[in-house]
Design a protein around this motif. Structure first.
Motif, PDB file in Angstrom:
ATOM      1  N   LEU A  39       1.095  -1.281   0.031  1.00 53.36           N
ATOM      2  CA  LEU A  39      -0.082   0.157  -0.010  1.00 53.36           C
ATOM      3  C   LEU A  39       1.040   1.290  -0.070  1.00 53.36           C
ATOM      4  CD1 LEU A  39      -2.909  -0.862   2.556  1.00 53.36           C
ATOM      5  CD2 LEU A  39      -3.008  -0.444  -0.091  1.00 53.36           C
ATOM      6  N   GLY A 221      -0.295   2.672   7.034  1.00 57.93           N
ATOM      7  CA  GLY A 221      -1.375   2.516   6.187  1.00 57.93           C
ATOM      8  C   GLY A 221      -2.464   1.803   7.106  1.00 57.93           C
ATOM      9  N   GLY A 222      -2.907   0.524   6.339  1.00 57.44           N
ATOM     10  CA  GLY A 222      -3.849   0.115   6.979  1.00 57.44           C
ATOM     11  C   GLY A 222      -3.478  -0.685   8.252  1.00 57.44           C
ATOM     12  N   LEU A 248      -2.517   7.378   4.759  1.00 55.92           N
ATOM     13  CA  LEU A 248      -3.027   6.499   3.691  1.00 55.92           C
ATOM     14  C   LEU A 248      -4.689   6.369   3.465  1.00 55.92           C
ATOM     15  CD1 LEU A 248      -0.529   3.815   2.919  1.00 55.92           C
ATOM     16  CD2 LEU A 248      -1.235   5.160   1.260  1.00 55.92           C
ATOM     17  N   PRO A 249      -5.193   6.263   2.317  1.00 49.42           N
ATOM     18  CA  PRO A 249      -6.801   6.031   2.171  1.00 49.42           C
ATOM     19  C   PRO A 249      -7.169   4.915   2.956  1.00 49.42           C
ATOM     20  CG  PRO A 249      -5.860   6.805   0.055  1.00 49.42           C
ATOM     21  CD  PRO A 249      -4.760   6.542   0.961  1.00 49.42           C
ATOM     22  N   ALA A 250      -6.281   3.795   2.923  1.00 50.03           N
ATOM     23  CA  ALA A 250      -6.464   2.572   3.573  1.00 50.03           C
ATOM     24  C   ALA A 250      -6.786   2.575   5.174  1.00 50.03           C
ATOM     25  CB  ALA A 250      -5.424   1.331   3.274  1.00 50.03           C
ATOM     26  N   PHE A 251      -6.116   3.579   5.647  1.00 49.49           N
ATOM     27  CA  PHE A 251      -6.267   3.802   7.154  1.00 49.49           C
ATOM     28  C   PHE A 251      -7.916   4.368   7.303  1.00 49.49           C
ATOM     29  CE2 PHE A 251      -6.779   6.903  10.478  1.00 49.49           C
ATOM     30  CZ  PHE A 251      -6.401   6.113  11.594  1.00 49.49           C
ATOM     31  N   LYS A 253     -10.148   3.876   5.318  1.00 53.24           N
ATOM     32  CA  LYS A 253     -11.250   2.718   4.845  1.00 53.24           C
ATOM     33  C   LYS A 253     -11.381   1.439   5.801  1.00 53.24           C
ATOM     34  CE  LYS A 253     -11.914  -0.457   0.906  1.00 53.24           C
ATOM     35  NZ  LYS A 253     -11.643  -1.079  -0.372  1.00 53.24           N
ATOM     36  N   LEU A 254     -10.182   0.942   6.280  1.00 54.53           N
ATOM     37  CA  LEU A 254     -10.084  -0.075   7.143  1.00 54.53           C
ATOM     38  C   LEU A 254     -10.635   0.427   8.587  1.00 54.53           C
ATOM     39  CD1 LEU A 254      -6.725  -1.951   5.906  1.00 54.53           C
ATOM     40  CD2 LEU A 254      -9.010  -2.411   5.598  1.00 54.53           C
ATOM     41  N   GLU A 298      -5.990   7.894 -10.330  1.00 58.20           N
ATOM     42  CA  GLU A 298      -6.313   7.911  -9.014  1.00 58.20           C
ATOM     43  C   GLU A 298      -5.478   9.028  -8.170  1.00 58.20           C
ATOM     44  OE1 GLU A 298      -5.755   3.958  -7.348  1.00 58.20           O
ATOM     45  OE2 GLU A 298      -3.471   4.150  -7.585  1.00 58.20           O
TER      46      GLU A 298
END
Length: 382
Positions: A39, A221-222, A248-251, A253-254, A298
């Motif tokens: 990621l 990140g996530g 990060l976007p993953a943080f 989102k998750l 993106e």
């Protein structure tokens, strides 16, 4: 007649002679485009085609390799770039543990390494080995100072800590625990976890039992979302703080609703529309984002911008190094290292760089913003 034939022959010969080519600088890039750190590594790998291809009268060629998030493969990639490809510098690797594993090879070969990693231990304390390493992310102390200042302002007295069980977590624990003590904050409990862990229930229970006013999570990140989600599910109601590794976007989102109200200090790129137009980094960050979006449809993560800034630093340093030696030589690599050390007020996507023999990161307070999560999105903390 003979004169005409002679002129025609000479003209033909001139057009068939090989044209002189521009001298070439070879830059290796090592990213974790696959594996647990992907990621972070994917936007870094994706940034390589956007890096500068000219510096003065020289062309720049990039050789990009994937280490699959494995420090052993990082070593293999570095050795290949140094001994087989004879690169003049290396951008990477992605992770702090990976970067620590190749410091000696950069130093032994005299190859400048620009590491887009979080741990300040890559460049501090300065040693003969670390003088070949440079860092394109904010040093831990710059980020930690902003977080500690906010904690004091909010009247927080006790803090719990949970971070990666590696160089990144070690660095954050050492820097934060010292700053906390100096500012009257009591660190009640400190826990660790692995980047690949799927559960941190045991650590979370210990943090809950200590009942700290706030908890600082040092992950990326996530993986930075796991302790926060677990603690929120178990009923923790205090203030969450994250490091710039969570950007990060993953943080978001998750972590979902558990991330709401989180405070971190990180790059202006997270909240670029809210940044004043007078900020010198804003137009450079906008240009990078626009080019990345046009190519990949993106938005890039700030970790990709760390690689982009490495390219800008090298573009700035290469002309000075070329005055001292030819690319592809040990003398050029040393001159390039020296030129990087002389970087002064170089504006990039993340902030402004000022390097020196003792400071191989170069960021100051212009390289951070206090940010929070509001309605599931990053926003400036006001």
């Amino acid at each position: 007649m003979r004169t005409g034939i002679l002129l025609a022959t000479l003209t033909t010969a001139l057009f068939t002679l090989p044209l002189p080519s521009l001298a070439q600088v070879k830059i290796g890039v090592v990213t974790s485009a696959t594996g647990p750190t992907a990621l972070v590594g994917i936007p870094q790998k994706n940034t390589v085609p956007l890096l500068p291809t000219r510096a003065g009268g020289l062309t720049i060629d990039y050789i990009s390799l994937d280490d699959a998030s494995d420090p052993t493969q990082t070593v293999t990639a570095f050795k290949k770039l140094i001994s087989e490809d004879h690169v003049d510098a290396i951008i990477g690797p992605t992770g702090s543990p990976n970067a620590m594993s190749v410091l000696q090879f950069a130093a032994e070969s005299g190859t400048p390494m620009l590491a887009p990693v979080g741990a300040a231990s890559i460049v501090l304390p300065m040693t003969d080995q670390k003088k070949w390493a440079f860092k394109t992310t904010q040093n831990t102390d710059i980020i930690a100072q902003a977080l500690v200042r906010d904690m004091v302002k909010r009247g927080i007295h006790t803090v719990g800590f949970i971070g990666f069980s590696d160089a990144y977590g070690d660095d954050w624990y050492q820097v934060f625990s010292k700053l906390a003590q100096e500012n009257g904050l009591k660190l009640t409990v400190a826990e660790r976890y692995q980047r690949t862990d799927s559960s941190v229930t045991g650590q979370a229970l210990k943090l809950l039992a200590a009942k700290p006013d706030a908890i600082l999570i040092a992950g990326t990140g996530g993986a930075a979302a796991l302790p926060q989600s677990t603690l929120a599910q178990q009923g923790y109601k205090g203030q969450f703080y994250q490091t710039h590794g969570a950007a990060l976007p993953a943080f978001l989102k998750l972590g979902g609703k558990a991330t709401e109200g989180t405070i971190l200090a990180a790059s202006l790129m997270l909240v670029l529309p809210e940044i004043a137009d007078s900020n010198p980094s804003k137009p450079i960050a906008q240009d990078y984002i626009q080019r990345y979006e046009a190519r990949y449809q993106e938005r890039p993560a700030t970790f990709g911008a760390n690689v982009y800034d490495a390219g800008l630093l090298l573009q700035h340093a290469i002309p000075a190094a070329a005055k001292a030696a030819q690319p592809g030589t040990a003398a050029f690599r040393k001159a390039l290292r020296d030129a990087l050390e002389q970087t002064h007020e170089l504006v990039a996507t993340q902030g402004v760089y000022n390097m020196s023999p003792t400071d191989h990161s170069g960021f100051d307070q212009r390289g951070r913003e206090l940010i929070t999560v509001k309605n599931g999105a990053w926003t400036l903390l006001r």
